[in-house]
Scaffold this motif. Structure first.
Motif, short mmCIF file in Angstrom:
data_model
loop_
_atom_site.label_atom_id
_atom_site.label_comp_id
_atom_site.label_asym_id
_atom_site.label_seq_id
_atom_site.Cartn_x
_atom_site.Cartn_y
_atom_site.Cartn_z
N MET A 175 0.63 -1.55 -0.10
CA MET A 175 0.15 -0.10 0.12
C MET A 175 1.08 1.37 0.35
N LEU A 176 1.54 1.38 0.63
CA LEU A 176 2.48 2.41 1.46
C LEU A 176 3.73 2.84 -0.20
N SER A 177 3.55 1.37 -0.72
CA SER A 177 4.66 1.46 -2.81
C SER A 177 3.70 2.35 -3.20
N ARG A 178 1.54 2.36 -3.09
CA ARG A 178 0.70 3.13 -3.78
C ARG A 178 0.45 3.19 -5.01
N TRP A 182 -4.29 -6.84 -6.07
CA TRP A 182 -5.59 -8.07 -5.94
C TRP A 182 -3.74 -7.88 -5.58
N ILE A 183 -2.72 -8.41 -5.08
CA ILE A 183 -2.05 -8.75 -4.27
C ILE A 183 -1.80 -8.45 -2.74
N THR A 184 -2.45 -6.97 -2.75
CA THR A 184 -3.03 -6.15 -1.38
C THR A 184 -3.63 -6.94 -1.54
N SER A 218 -9.77 -0.05 -2.94
CA SER A 218 -10.03 -0.94 -4.62
C SER A 218 -10.53 -2.15 -4.33
N VAL A 219 -10.90 -2.45 -5.91
CA VAL A 219 -11.45 -3.80 -5.93
C VAL A 219 -10.93 -4.81 -5.58
N GLY A 220 -9.53 -4.71 -6.32
CA GLY A 220 -8.56 -5.72 -5.90
C GLY A 220 -8.07 -6.31 -4.85
N MET A 221 -8.55 -5.00 -3.58
CA MET A 221 -7.69 -5.18 -2.52
C MET A 221 -9.33 -5.75 -1.90
N ILE A 222 -10.50 -5.05 -1.97
CA ILE A 222 -11.72 -5.23 -0.91
C ILE A 222 -12.13 -7.13 -1.34
N VAL A 223 -12.17 -7.22 -2.70
CA VAL A 223 -12.56 -8.67 -3.17
C VAL A 223 -12.55 -9.73 -2.91
#
Length: 575
Positions: A175-178, A182-184, A218-223
């Protein structure tokens, strides 16, 4: 021959025999080429040396007992579902347990995964400094992280969940690398499987605190974590029950802390970092500071405005972002019940990131005058306390406990070297020598921790020797029946399946010709009811001082069979 020709010959002769023409120039490789191998070596030495030698206590012992039970959506203890044992750590411990020797309890089934998780979290954070070209900061962070008390012991009883914490730190680093991709989301899913919903709350707090579009939800972070949570819930309801799923989700809000006398440094730190039943963990900052010793106090150097400006210019605001995330995690862990265990490792990571950045500024000699005085004050306090510990520890290790005399001699020599480096740093006003003294202090701390602290506390206060003495009377896989829950560390050290009985009469069921073993208190054995199956005493175990009454191992009449079906002995009917 003309004069010009003679002078030209002399000139060429002089050039041919100049001393600097034969000089061998050694070109050192770039810092990035040797920084990563050095970090790996430091991590392996500080964490893996003696990493699986300590007896398990607290939550580690519960996980160790669950490793001998069946795999499920939550761990099992005494054939009952335990809501505080999530599937990922229980599955990893179960796999390592199956690969080991049957009947021999190995603390490594719990400690090695925690050690690897601590190593991985440190390498992830240090790699980000290497990517920014700050190799000195990366190396100093390696010493601060791998040499801290929390990572050296890597025990869950200290109040830190290392598996879920490693996944949370990896997601925060992404996250800190902006990038909140999906990896997150995958890292967030692993954090949920290892620790439940509290790590997801920490990630949500980090997004809110950073307040950047490139680090937003984001979608990739939440799903991925949502799908993982739904799948786990369905699995738990089908395999266990809806009550077990609800208990696991509510456990962080209802856990209780037993206020007993700490028997080790890990349990003391755990008492500071673990919240009591639905109460804020106000002592979490103190616990993180102690668990990050000996280099964590240098995080206070960030109070200098000039040093914060240096942080912002060097690493594109990475250090300050970690500072904000760490403060948010620490405040959330203090106020919100149940977040203390999940926020401990991210808060510790932020603390040591800032401390290593401050040490890097001291190494390069770029501290302002007030900050430099604060740096030497912290060095003086740490070295002064260490000299006192060295004097007392040398006396204990070389005179009182002569078995540890080689460790005490090296300990004394290391203390003298640390004091000499610090004294010279104060005389010359050289902050680089002060940093070297602290690195030597960290190495001495690891030496004492692995050579004296772990074996001595295990021998004096652990229940491992007692449990192994009970287990030697039984072959592997032979169950022990009991009427109540024994301490988890004792149950793990026995290394045999333990089954709970609702009453002594239930020992007769199911009816078989096999003899059954029962572990009882002395009072339970003396008051065994006549209506229950009669018992024959096998062995009596005297507990260590101040650790309860005698334990009685008994068994019923019948035959003893090995797992292969071979007859071992026949117990006559009790008179």
């Amino acid at each position: 021959m003309t004069t010009e020709q003679i002078q030209a010959g002399r000139t060429s002769l002089g050039r041919r025999f100049r001393a600097d023409e034969g000089k061998v120039v050694v070109k050192l490789p770039e810092a990035r080429a040797w920084c990563v191998p050095t970090l790996i070596a430091v991590g392996l030495i500080f964490v893996l040396v003696g990493g699986g030698d300590a007896d398990l206590t607290g939550s580690d012992a519960r996980l160790g007992v669950a490793a001998g039970e069946g795999f499920g959506p939550v761990g099992q203890l005494y054939s009952q579902w335990r809501p505080d044992l999530w599937p990922l750590p229980a599955a990893i411990a179960r796999v390592i347990h199956l690969l080991g020797e049957p009947g021999r309890p190995d603390p490594g089934v719990v400690l090695w995964p925690s050690a690897v998780a601590g190593l991985a979290a440190g390498w992830i954070l240090a790699r980000r400094f290497v990517a920014h070209g700050r190799t000195t900061t990366a190396l100093l962070f390696g010493f601060a992280w791998f040499g801290s008390l929390a990572i050296m012991s890597h025990a869950g009883s200290s109040g830190i969940d290392f598996l879920s914490g490693m996944a949370t730190v990896a997601a925060l680093d992404r996250m800190l690398s902006r990038r909140t991709d999906w990896i997150t989301g995958v890292w967030a899913s692993l954090a949920f499987l290892a620790g439940g919903w509290p790590p997801l709350v920490i990630l949500g707090l980090a997004v809110i605190v950073l307040g950047r579009r490139d680090a937003d939800f984001s979608v990739g972070m939440i799903v991925p974590p949502v799908l993982t949570a739904v799948a786990w819930l369905v699995w738990t309801v089908q395999v266990a029950s809806a009550q077990a799923a609800a208990a696991a989700l509510m456990w962080p809000l209802t856990q209780r802390l037993s206020w007993t006398l700490p028997t080790s440094l890990g349990s003391f730190l755990g008492a500071l970092a673990t919240p009591m039943n639905q109460r804020p963990a106000w002592a979490l900052p103190i616990g993180c500071l102690l668990m990050g010793m000996p280099l964590s106090p240098f995080a206070f150097l960030a109070a200098s405005g000039s040093l914060r400006e240096r942080f912002k210019a060097e690493t594109d605001g990475l250090v300050l972002d970690w500072l904000r995330v760490g403060i948010a995690a620490m405040v959330g862990g203090m106020i919100v019940p149940g977040l203390a265990s999940a926020s401990a490792l991210p808060a510790l990571a932020a603390l040591l990131v800032v401390a290593s950045a401050g040490l890097s500024a001291a190494w390069s000699g770029e501290l302002s005058s007030p900050t430099r005085r604060a740096f030497f004050a912290i060095v003086a306090a740490l070295v002064g306390g260490w000299v006192f510990v060295t004097l007392y520890g040398t006396y204990v290790l070389t005179i009182v406990f002569t078995y540890y005399r080689p460790i005490g001699v090296v300990f004394a020599i290391g203390g003298v070297v640390v004091a000499a480096f610090a004294w010279r740093a104060f005389e010359l006003g050289c902050s680089k020598r002060g940093v070297l003294a602290l690195l030597l202090l960290t190495a001495c701390l690891k030496w004492v921790h692995a050579g004296y602290y772990i074996p001595e506390w295990t021998y004096r206060y652990g229940q491992g020797p007692w449990g192994r003495a009970i287990g030697q009377w039984l072959l592997p896989h032979w169950p022990i029946y009991t009427l109540h829950e024994w301490p988890e560390d004792l149950a793990f050290a026995i290394g045999r399946p333990i089954r709970m009985l609702h009453s002594p009469q239930h020992l007769a069921f199911p009816q078989t010709s096999e003899s059954k073993h029962v572990l009882l208190l002395e009072s339970e054995y003396e008051n065994w009811p006549p209506s229950a199956p009669k018992l024959v005493k096998v062995a009596t175990f005297e507990p260590p001082s101040l650790m309860g009454s005698r334990r009685i191992l008994a068994r019923t009449e019948g035959v003893l069979l090995t797992p292969s079906g071979k007859l071992v002995s026949r117990v006559p009917a009790p008179q």
